[in-house]
Design a protein around this motif. Sequence first.
Motif, PDB file in Angstrom:
ATOM      1  N   ALA A  24     -13.937  -7.905   0.781  1.00 17.96           N
ATOM      2  CA  ALA A  24     -13.587  -6.825  -0.148  1.00 17.96           C
ATOM      3  C   ALA A  24     -14.708  -6.614  -1.165  1.00 17.96           C
ATOM      4  CB  ALA A  24     -12.265  -7.123  -0.849  1.00 17.96           C
ATOM      5  N   VAL A  25     -15.307  -7.707  -1.645  1.00 17.47           N
ATOM      6  CA  VAL A  25     -16.421  -7.592  -2.597  1.00 17.47           C
ATOM      7  C   VAL A  25     -17.604  -6.884  -1.946  1.00 17.47           C
ATOM      8  CG1 VAL A  25     -18.126  -8.920  -3.911  1.00 17.47           C
ATOM      9  CG2 VAL A  25     -15.710  -9.574  -3.992  1.00 17.47           C
ATOM     10  N   SER A  26     -17.942  -7.263  -0.710  1.00 20.33           N
ATOM     11  CA  SER A  26     -19.085  -6.620  -0.047  1.00 20.33           C
ATOM     12  C   SER A  26     -18.822  -5.131   0.164  1.00 20.33           C
ATOM     13  CB  SER A  26     -19.410  -7.312   1.284  1.00 20.33           C
ATOM     14  OG  SER A  26     -18.448  -7.017   2.277  1.00 20.33           O
ATOM     15  N   GLN A  27     -17.572  -4.786   0.430  1.00 15.41           N
ATOM     16  CA  GLN A  27     -17.241  -3.371   0.605  1.00 15.41           C
ATOM     17  C   GLN A  27     -17.317  -2.620  -0.721  1.00 15.41           C
ATOM     18  OE1 GLN A  27     -13.818  -4.694   2.616  1.00 15.41           O
ATOM     19  NE2 GLN A  27     -14.983  -4.979   4.503  1.00 15.41           N
ATOM     20  N   ALA A  28     -16.928  -3.269  -1.810  1.00 13.81           N
ATOM     21  CA  ALA A  28     -17.045  -2.645  -3.135  1.00 13.81           C
ATOM     22  C   ALA A  28     -18.513  -2.406  -3.489  1.00 13.81           C
ATOM     23  CB  ALA A  28     -16.371  -3.519  -4.191  1.00 13.81           C
ATOM     24  N   VAL A  29     -19.378  -3.372  -3.175  1.00 13.43           N
ATOM     25  CA  VAL A  29     -20.811  -3.212  -3.437  1.00 13.43           C
ATOM     26  C   VAL A  29     -21.362  -2.043  -2.627  1.00 13.43           C
ATOM     27  CG1 VAL A  29     -23.083  -4.310  -3.163  1.00 13.43           C
ATOM     28  CG2 VAL A  29     -21.169  -5.619  -4.112  1.00 13.43           C
ATOM     29  N   ALA A  30     -20.964  -1.947  -1.371  1.00 14.62           N
ATOM     30  CA  ALA A  30     -21.435  -0.844  -0.531  1.00 14.62           C
ATOM     31  C   ALA A  30     -20.964   0.500  -1.088  1.00 14.62           C
ATOM     32  CB  ALA A  30     -20.940  -1.028   0.907  1.00 14.62           C
ATOM     33  N   ILE A  31     -19.732   0.568  -1.553  1.00 10.31           N
ATOM     34  CA  ILE A  31     -19.219   1.816  -2.148  1.00 10.31           C
ATOM     35  C   ILE A  31     -20.042   2.186  -3.379  1.00 10.31           C
ATOM     36  CG2 ILE A  31     -17.256   2.831  -3.388  1.00 10.31           C
ATOM     37  CD1 ILE A  31     -15.437   1.231  -1.427  1.00 10.31           C
ATOM     38  N   ARG A  32     -20.361   1.203  -4.202  1.00 11.40           N
ATOM     39  CA  ARG A  32     -21.194   1.481  -5.403  1.00 11.40           C
ATOM     40  C   ARG A  32     -22.558   2.010  -5.010  1.00 11.40           C
ATOM     41  NH1 ARG A  32     -20.258  -1.731 -10.774  1.00 11.40           N
ATOM     42  NH2 ARG A  32     -21.762  -0.161 -11.336  1.00 11.40           N
ATOM     43  N   ARG A  33     -23.156   1.396  -3.996  1.00 13.08           N
ATOM     44  CA  ARG A  33     -24.481   1.859  -3.565  1.00 13.08           C
ATOM     45  C   ARG A  33     -24.414   3.255  -2.972  1.00 13.08           C
ATOM     46  NH1 ARG A  33     -27.473  -3.537  -1.177  1.00 13.08           N
ATOM     47  NH2 ARG A  33     -27.377  -4.681  -3.143  1.00 13.08           N
ATOM     48  N   LEU A  34     -23.354   3.544  -2.232  1.00  9.18           N
ATOM     49  CA  LEU A  34     -23.184   4.899  -1.710  1.00  9.18           C
ATOM     50  C   LEU A  34     -23.027   5.897  -2.843  1.00  9.18           C
ATOM     51  CD1 LEU A  34     -20.785   4.249   1.310  1.00  9.18           C
ATOM     52  CD2 LEU A  34     -23.101   5.185   1.445  1.00  9.18           C
TER      53      LEU A  34
END
Length: 134
Positions: free
Chosen positions: A114-124
């Motif tokens: 979930a954390v890695s997905q949150a980081v990816a969303i922020r970068r997007l």
Amino acid sequence: MTRMTGQTLGLGSLRLDAAYCLILGVAVAAAAGKIAGVIALPESLLFATGGIVVVWAGLVFWMAGRVPMKIALRVVMGVNIVATALVAAASVTAASWFVVAVVLAIAIEVGLFAVSQAVAIRRLAATDAGSRLA
């Protein structure tokens, strides 16, 4: 070293999450009888849970290639947050401290997805904001 884009990180996170779910789901379904002996949950519930996780793995893999990345990441992240809480709650039914630790470790692993997905969303989001400014 170059920083991963949100798209690359998101795709990698979703694919790794799908692989993890496939392996974990098969393992839980296959070992449901033995797991039920150390966690006070019915074997049928554990078997069904393993099957559901295998189906979820296929859905995550499908979403990674067919659904807009932000949507796929948000959906999978949300499910991972719920799964983290459910797995952590299941640890209280364990027969020994070691089993509690193992089940909590699985909850932490799911939470890290979930954390890695949150980081990816922020970068997007940062990429989208940067392209609007250009």
